[in-house]
Scaffold this active site. Structure first.
Site, short mmCIF file in Angstrom:
data_model
loop_
_atom_site.label_atom_id
_atom_site.label_comp_id
_atom_site.label_asym_id
_atom_site.label_seq_id
_atom_site.Cartn_x
_atom_site.Cartn_y
_atom_site.Cartn_z
N ARG A 75 0.82 -1.21 0.00
CA ARG A 75 0.00 0.00 0.00
C ARG A 75 0.85 1.26 0.00
O ARG A 75 0.35 2.37 -0.17
CB ARG A 75 -0.95 0.00 1.22
CG ARG A 75 -0.25 0.32 2.53
CD ARG A 75 -1.09 -0.06 3.73
NE ARG A 75 -2.16 0.87 4.02
CZ ARG A 75 -2.05 1.95 4.80
NH1 ARG A 75 -0.88 2.27 5.32
NH2 ARG A 75 -3.09 2.71 5.05
N ARG B 186 -5.82 12.86 10.26
CA ARG B 186 -5.04 12.55 9.06
C ARG B 186 -5.98 11.99 7.99
O ARG B 186 -6.74 11.06 8.27
CB ARG B 186 -3.94 11.53 9.37
CG ARG B 186 -2.82 12.06 10.23
CD ARG B 186 -1.77 10.98 10.48
NE ARG B 186 -2.36 9.83 11.15
CZ ARG B 186 -1.96 8.56 11.00
NH1 ARG B 186 -0.98 8.27 10.18
NH2 ARG B 186 -2.55 7.59 11.68
N GLU C 118 -5.51 10.00 5.55
CA GLU C 118 -5.26 8.60 5.25
C GLU C 118 -5.66 7.67 6.39
O GLU C 118 -5.56 6.44 6.27
CB GLU C 118 -3.78 8.39 4.89
CG GLU C 118 -2.80 8.45 6.04
CD GLU C 118 -2.35 9.85 6.42
OE1 GLU C 118 -1.32 9.98 7.10
OE2 GLU C 118 -3.06 10.83 6.07
N ASP D 40 4.37 4.76 14.52
CA ASP D 40 2.93 4.95 14.56
C ASP D 40 2.23 3.59 14.43
O ASP D 40 2.14 3.08 13.34
CB ASP D 40 2.47 5.94 13.47
CG ASP D 40 3.08 5.65 12.10
OD1 ASP D 40 4.08 4.92 12.00
OD2 ASP D 40 2.52 6.16 11.11
N GLU E 127 7.44 -6.10 6.46
CA GLU E 127 7.82 -4.82 7.06
C GLU E 127 8.18 -4.97 8.52
O GLU E 127 8.96 -4.18 9.06
CB GLU E 127 6.67 -3.82 6.93
CG GLU E 127 5.41 -4.27 7.62
CD GLU E 127 4.39 -3.15 7.76
OE1 GLU E 127 4.76 -1.98 7.59
OE2 GLU E 127 3.23 -3.45 8.04
#
Length: 502
Positions: A116, A242, A244, A275, A459
């Site tokens: 993404r 935010r 997003e 985050d 990740e």
């Protein structure tokens, strides 16, 4: 009515983000409108009250949905992991292009993380560059640095990523580390070449230094501490949700007395790159108690100290002794202030400092290894940090990010490539080579085992229960993945060098 951004579409934007038109709030803000946003907005206002109006159909009629990056890459079963990573570089490379959506166009090719994440990210890029250096892709390192210079010259800083909805905040300032990396390849004149951008970035983080005092003790990214020493914290110019992550953040702040404060603190934590993490919570386990703007982070101030030292180095190479001495003194002053407010002699560990409460936050995190990585810790401090890392953080698959076990992705049981790299090299710098090697081997082993099972690098990893996939956070676990690939190659080279010297 002129509307420039999807997140400025008012009611239409809010409805799309809250009514599950897309499972992921990032999707809509990355869409490409098929006509002007003003025209789409006006059409929505005309059609929204019609009996058969369907929001999802309207959106898909007027917007083109983005696709995940690297969708056409096929992993070959049995291919060695290093060969897999080498082949991935080209698939993770995004070419310069015109933008008709939220993307901020860049002049040169660059690596994206994958999945993404279809754009460049600031601090991810340094750890990606470590692998590009091993792969001898110095061209891409140069291109990415020049892209960051373009962003600094255009906006005055490096945004979180090259998206319009990221403007207003940055990420952990690794630009100086990137310049140091390139200087290893191209010589010390590199420091002088990029001195203007190094100083512009420094000015961004030090904005308001002429306004701050004990009465106005927090201005932009700056905090004045009781002894009049100045350190930095994370900050965002906006206090809105935010775009997003709109739905989640509106829900989180629903019962808050000061919603704007919650939004600003969420944005500040996003700037940290962590985050999210219990590191930023005032009340343990309570996400809505997030107070990142009140926290002076150890790692951020180590990075800014390195920036000061790097600017000093640039002036030294340029033959400007006065400015070299000035920035050297700024770095020394920051170090002494950091030691005074973030080192706990009883616990023998570095902690973040709550400047509002004027007290250390007793949350154990891998941020404590940054003073070792940048070589500013005393031997005694390094001894204390190393003991706690070994006793409390070391798990089967490497190091957990914090000792907090929460639903947040930057807490236990997860481990992340950038923090493994910082800890490993910080420990090795102070002579804890065996511990550093042990961490590296455990981390690389879990990378390999997941790759052998799935054909992917992730990740993040669950380093506690290595048979269980990592989780937590505001989006599904991504594969790709720029910084994991980079750190794996760099650690492999580092271990190989140690073995040859034994």
């Amino acid at each position: 009515m002129e509307i420039n951004y999807i997140f400025s579409l008012g009611e239409l934007f809010e409805r799309v983000q809250t009514e599950k038109v897309f499972p992921d709030n990032k999707t809509f803000v990355d869409c490409t409108p098929k006509s002007s946003l003003s025209d789409i907005h006006d059409r929505y206002e005309r059609e929204k009250n019609e009996p058969n109006f369907d929001l999802s159909s309207f959106v898909h009629t007027h917007f083109t949905e983005p696709v995940s990056f690297k969708t056409d890459f096929v992993s070959v079963k049995g291919r060695p992991i290093k060969e897999h990573i080498e082949k991935l570089w080209d698939f993770l490379t995004r070419q310069p292009e015109e933008s008709h959506n939220s993307l901020v166009p860049l002049p040169n090719p660059y690596i994206v993380p994958g999945g993404r994440f279809r754009e460049i990210y600031y601090w991810d890029s340094y750890f990606t560059m470590l692998g590009l250096q091993v792969s001898r892709r110095i061209d891409l390192i140069q291109n990415m640095i020049d892209n960051f210079c373009y962003l600094i010259d255009r906006f005055g800083y490096i945004p979180n990523g090259n998206r319009t909805y990221f403007l207003g905040r940055s990420q952990p300032p690794f630009f100086a580390c990137m310049i140091q990396l390139l200087a290893e390849e191209k010589g010390d004149e590199t420091f002088v070449k990029y001195l203007p951008q190094l100083e512009k970035e420094y000015s961004f983080w030090m904005k308001g230094s002429d306004q701050i005092d004990l009465k106005s003790s927090s201005v932009h990214h700056l905090v004045m501490l009781p002894d009049k020493g100045i350190l930095n914290h994370y900050w965002d110019e906006s206090d809105a949700p935010r775009p997003e992550a709109y739905k989640h953040e509106v829900a989180l702040a629903e019962n808050a007395e000061d919603k704007k404060s919650v939004y600003r603190n969420l944005r500040a934590a996003a700037e940290s790159g962590w985050d999210f993490s219990g590191r930023w919570f005032k009340v343990r386990g309570d996400f809505s108690s997030i107070h990142a703007t009140e926290i002076v982070p150890v790692d951020l101030n180590c990075l800014l100290l390195n920036l000061e030292q790097t600017i000093a180095k640039a002036y030294e190479v340029a033959g400007d002794k006065a400015n070299c001495e000035n920035y050297t003194n700024l770095a020394e002053r920051r170090k002494q202030t950091l030691f005074k407010f973030c080192w706990n002699g009883d616990e023998k560990f570095f902690f973040d400092f709550d400047h509002k409460e004027n007290a250390l936050k007793k949350v154990y995190t891998l941020a404590a290894t940054f003073p070792l990585y940048f070589g500013i810790a005393t031997p005694e401090q390094a001894d204390g940090v190393a003991k706690i890392i070994k006793d409390k953080f070391l798990c089967a698959g490497g190091l957990i990010s914090t000792l907090e076990t929460t639903s947040q992705q930057w807490d236990a049981p997860n481990g992340w490539a950038p923090l493994q790299w910082i800890a490993i090299h910080g420990l090795a710098k102070y002579g804890f080579v065996d511990l550093a090697k042990d961490i590296a081997k455990r981390w690389m082993d879990i990378n390999r085992r997941v790759y052998d099972a799935t054909g992917k690098l992730m990740e993040k990893y669950n380093v506690v229960s290595t048979e269980i996939k990592a989780g937590g956070g505001e989006y599904p676990t991504q594969d790709g993945f720029g910084w994991t690939n980079g750190v794996y190659l760099a650690l492999d080279k580092w271990l190989d060098g140690l073995n040859k010297n034994e």
